[in-house]
Scaffold this motif. Sequence first.
Motif, PDB file in Angstrom:
ATOM      1  N   ILE A   1       0.848  -1.194   0.000  1.00  0.00           N
ATOM      2  CA  ILE A   1       0.000   0.000   0.000  1.00  0.00           C
ATOM      3  C   ILE A   1       0.878   1.235   0.000  1.00  0.00           C
ATOM      4  CG2 ILE A   1      -1.751   1.308   1.279  1.00  0.00           C
ATOM      5  CD1 ILE A   1      -2.557  -1.426   2.570  1.00  0.00           C
ATOM      6  N   SER A   2       0.578   2.187  -0.895  1.00  0.00           N
ATOM      7  CA  SER A   2       1.268   3.482  -0.866  1.00  0.00           C
ATOM      8  C   SER A   2       0.228   4.592  -0.970  1.00  0.00           C
ATOM      9  CB  SER A   2       2.301   3.590  -1.988  1.00  0.00           C
ATOM     10  OG  SER A   2       1.675   3.628  -3.240  1.00  0.00           O
ATOM     11  N   VAL A   3       0.471   5.642  -0.194  1.00  0.00           N
ATOM     12  CA  VAL A   3      -0.424   6.802  -0.168  1.00  0.00           C
ATOM     13  C   VAL A   3       0.434   8.039  -0.356  1.00  0.00           C
ATOM     14  CG1 VAL A   3      -2.177   8.066   1.137  1.00  0.00           C
ATOM     15  CG2 VAL A   3      -1.936   5.585   1.465  1.00  0.00           C
ATOM     16  N   GLY A   4       0.043   8.903  -1.285  1.00  0.00           N
ATOM     17  CA  GLY A   4       0.794  10.117  -1.580  1.00  0.00           C
ATOM     18  C   GLY A   4       0.677  11.156  -0.485  1.00  0.00           C
ATOM     19  N   LYS A   5       1.174  12.348  -0.802  1.00  0.00           N
ATOM     20  CA  LYS A   5       1.207  13.426   0.196  1.00  0.00           C
ATOM     21  C   LYS A   5      -0.145  14.139   0.299  1.00  0.00           C
ATOM     22  CE  LYS A   5       2.952  17.026  -2.820  1.00  0.00           C
ATOM     23  NZ  LYS A   5       3.648  16.752  -4.026  1.00  0.00           N
ATOM     24  N   ASN A   6      -0.409  14.650   1.500  1.00  0.00           N
ATOM     25  CA  ASN A   6      -1.565  15.491   1.792  1.00  0.00           C
ATOM     26  C   ASN A   6      -2.893  14.838   1.420  1.00  0.00           C
ATOM     27  OD1 ASN A   6      -2.459  17.887   2.981  1.00  0.00           O
ATOM     28  ND2 ASN A   6      -2.779  18.842   0.987  1.00  0.00           N
ATOM     29  N   SER A   7      -2.989  13.530   1.614  1.00  0.00           N
ATOM     30  CA  SER A   7      -4.232  12.809   1.358  1.00  0.00           C
ATOM     31  C   SER A   7      -4.951  12.550   2.669  1.00  0.00           C
ATOM     32  CB  SER A   7      -3.952  11.486   0.641  1.00  0.00           C
ATOM     33  OG  SER A   7      -3.498  11.725  -0.670  1.00  0.00           O
ATOM     34  N   VAL A   8      -6.264  12.285   2.595  1.00  0.00           N
ATOM     35  CA  VAL A   8      -7.070  11.977   3.767  1.00  0.00           C
ATOM     36  C   VAL A   8      -7.744  10.627   3.528  1.00  0.00           C
ATOM     37  CG1 VAL A   8      -9.054  12.652   5.173  1.00  0.00           C
ATOM     38  CG2 VAL A   8      -7.502  14.409   4.291  1.00  0.00           C
ATOM     39  N   ILE A   9      -7.527   9.712   4.468  1.00  0.00           N
ATOM     40  CA  ILE A   9      -8.175   8.405   4.428  1.00  0.00           C
ATOM     41  C   ILE A   9      -9.217   8.421   5.538  1.00  0.00           C
ATOM     42  CG2 ILE A   9      -7.855   5.909   4.455  1.00  0.00           C
ATOM     43  CD1 ILE A   9      -6.191   7.395   2.273  1.00  0.00           C
ATOM     44  N   GLY A  10     -10.494   8.349   5.167  1.00  0.00           N
ATOM     45  CA  GLY A  10     -11.599   8.555   6.092  1.00  0.00           C
ATOM     46  C   GLY A  10     -11.821   7.435   7.094  1.00  0.00           C
ATOM     47  N   TYR A  11     -12.577   7.783   8.110  1.00  0.00           N
ATOM     48  CA  TYR A  11     -12.919   6.911   9.235  1.00  0.00           C
ATOM     49  C   TYR A  11     -13.377   5.536   8.755  1.00  0.00           C
ATOM     50  CZ  TYR A  11     -15.402   5.253  13.375  1.00  0.00           C
ATOM     51  OH  TYR A  11     -15.841   4.502  14.435  1.00  0.00           O
ATOM     52  N   ASN A  12     -12.819   4.502   9.367  1.00  0.00           N
ATOM     53  CA  ASN A  12     -13.246   3.118   9.168  1.00  0.00           C
ATOM     54  C   ASN A  12     -13.061   2.601   7.742  1.00  0.00           C
ATOM     55  OD1 ASN A  12     -14.186   0.884  10.667  1.00  0.00           O
ATOM     56  ND2 ASN A  12     -16.195   1.073   9.726  1.00  0.00           N
TER      57      ASN A  12
ATOM     58  N   VAL B   1      -1.749  -1.362  -4.028  1.00  0.00           N
ATOM     59  CA  VAL B   1      -2.739  -0.291  -3.964  1.00  0.00           C
ATOM     60  C   VAL B   1      -1.962   1.016  -3.959  1.00  0.00           C
ATOM     61  CG1 VAL B   1      -4.540   0.805  -2.593  1.00  0.00           C
ATOM     62  CG2 VAL B   1      -4.414  -1.691  -2.711  1.00  0.00           C
ATOM     63  N   GLU B   2      -2.231   1.861  -4.939  1.00  0.00           N
ATOM     64  CA  GLU B   2      -1.540   3.139  -5.060  1.00  0.00           C
ATOM     65  C   GLU B   2      -2.556   4.269  -4.972  1.00  0.00           C
ATOM     66  OE1 GLU B   2       0.735   2.990  -8.653  1.00  0.00           O
ATOM     67  OE2 GLU B   2       1.683   1.101  -8.072  1.00  0.00           O
ATOM     68  N   ILE B   3      -2.418   5.069  -3.928  1.00  0.00           N
ATOM     69  CA  ILE B   3      -3.301   6.219  -3.707  1.00  0.00           C
ATOM     70  C   ILE B   3      -2.445   7.461  -3.907  1.00  0.00           C
ATOM     71  CG2 ILE B   3      -4.764   7.414  -2.036  1.00  0.00           C
ATOM     72  CD1 ILE B   3      -5.228   4.624  -0.725  1.00  0.00           C
ATOM     73  N   GLY B   4      -2.868   8.354  -4.780  1.00  0.00           N
ATOM     74  CA  GLY B   4      -2.068   9.502  -5.173  1.00  0.00           C
ATOM     75  C   GLY B   4      -2.014  10.620  -4.144  1.00  0.00           C
ATOM     76  N   ASP B   5      -1.507  11.764  -4.589  1.00  0.00           N
ATOM     77  CA  ASP B   5      -1.413  12.970  -3.770  1.00  0.00           C
ATOM     78  C   ASP B   5      -2.774  13.669  -3.705  1.00  0.00           C
ATOM     79  OD1 ASP B   5       1.351  12.527  -3.589  1.00  0.00           O
ATOM     80  OD2 ASP B   5       1.794  13.865  -5.269  1.00  0.00           O
ATOM     81  N   GLU B   6      -3.056  14.261  -2.551  1.00  0.00           N
ATOM     82  CA  GLU B   6      -4.256  15.073  -2.336  1.00  0.00           C
ATOM     83  C   GLU B   6      -5.533  14.335  -2.723  1.00  0.00           C
ATOM     84  OE1 GLU B   6      -3.826  19.130  -3.520  1.00  0.00           O
ATOM     85  OE2 GLU B   6      -1.931  19.305  -2.452  1.00  0.00           O
ATOM     86  N   VAL B   7      -5.612  13.094  -2.299  1.00  0.00           N
ATOM     87  CA  VAL B   7      -6.785  12.252  -2.511  1.00  0.00           C
ATOM     88  C   VAL B   7      -7.620  12.280  -1.241  1.00  0.00           C
ATOM     89  CG1 VAL B   7      -7.543   9.862  -2.843  1.00  0.00           C
ATOM     90  CG2 VAL B   7      -5.649  10.762  -4.193  1.00  0.00           C
ATOM     91  N   LEU B   8      -8.928  12.309  -1.402  1.00  0.00           N
ATOM     92  CA  LEU B   8      -9.854  12.226  -0.275  1.00  0.00           C
ATOM     93  C   LEU B   8     -10.640  10.930  -0.400  1.00  0.00           C
ATOM     94  CD1 LEU B   8     -11.370  13.352   2.178  1.00  0.00           C
ATOM     95  CD2 LEU B   8     -12.886  14.524   0.575  1.00  0.00           C
ATOM     96  N   ILE B   9     -10.510  10.081   0.615  1.00  0.00           N
ATOM     97  CA  ILE B   9     -11.267   8.836   0.678  1.00  0.00           C
ATOM     98  C   ILE B   9     -12.305   9.013   1.789  1.00  0.00           C
ATOM     99  CG2 ILE B   9     -11.204   6.333   1.034  1.00  0.00           C
ATOM    100  CD1 ILE B   9      -9.447   7.143  -1.304  1.00  0.00           C
TER     101      ILE B   9
END
Length: 174
Positions: free
Chosen positions: A78-89, A107-115
Amino acid sequence: MRRTTRYPVKGANSLWHVYKTVPFWKVVRNFIVIQLARYTPFLGMKNWLYRAFLKMRVGDQTSFALMVMLDVMFPEKISVGKNSVIGYNTTILAHEYLIREYRLGDVEIGDEVLIGANSTILPGVTIGDGAIVSAGTLVHKDVPAGAFVGGNPMTIIYTKEEMEQRDKTELASL
């Protein structure tokens, strides 16, 4: 189709073969670290735990909300970019154990992503920079950069271009 590698098994379903695919003590360590991080309110500490003990790639200023559940067996995928938010639960998986095979995928999550809260991200997907994933979404395929997606099954609600037009319209009405 998601980018996963398939590993066939014979006999019992693939979950019965789990400790042939991942060491038992790795799972125990990962479980303890993930549970500590799920409950800590300190964002910097969470990111440090994920980087130091789970070998995840986590960008600066990324925020994992309370109760985020990471893949306990393969968090290093799993990788998550900078300034991203991974939401509750939210749950992020890098594996699937099925009847006749198991699958692994990055799983690749980019920069400034909101989940959004209560979303599930399946193995082998990429979420592009600036994307927004609505709460409760099952992410079963790639999300284009800048898109707004949601639902189960996930659909594109707005493309990047539609989001930009929407933002311009809102700014003009102010």
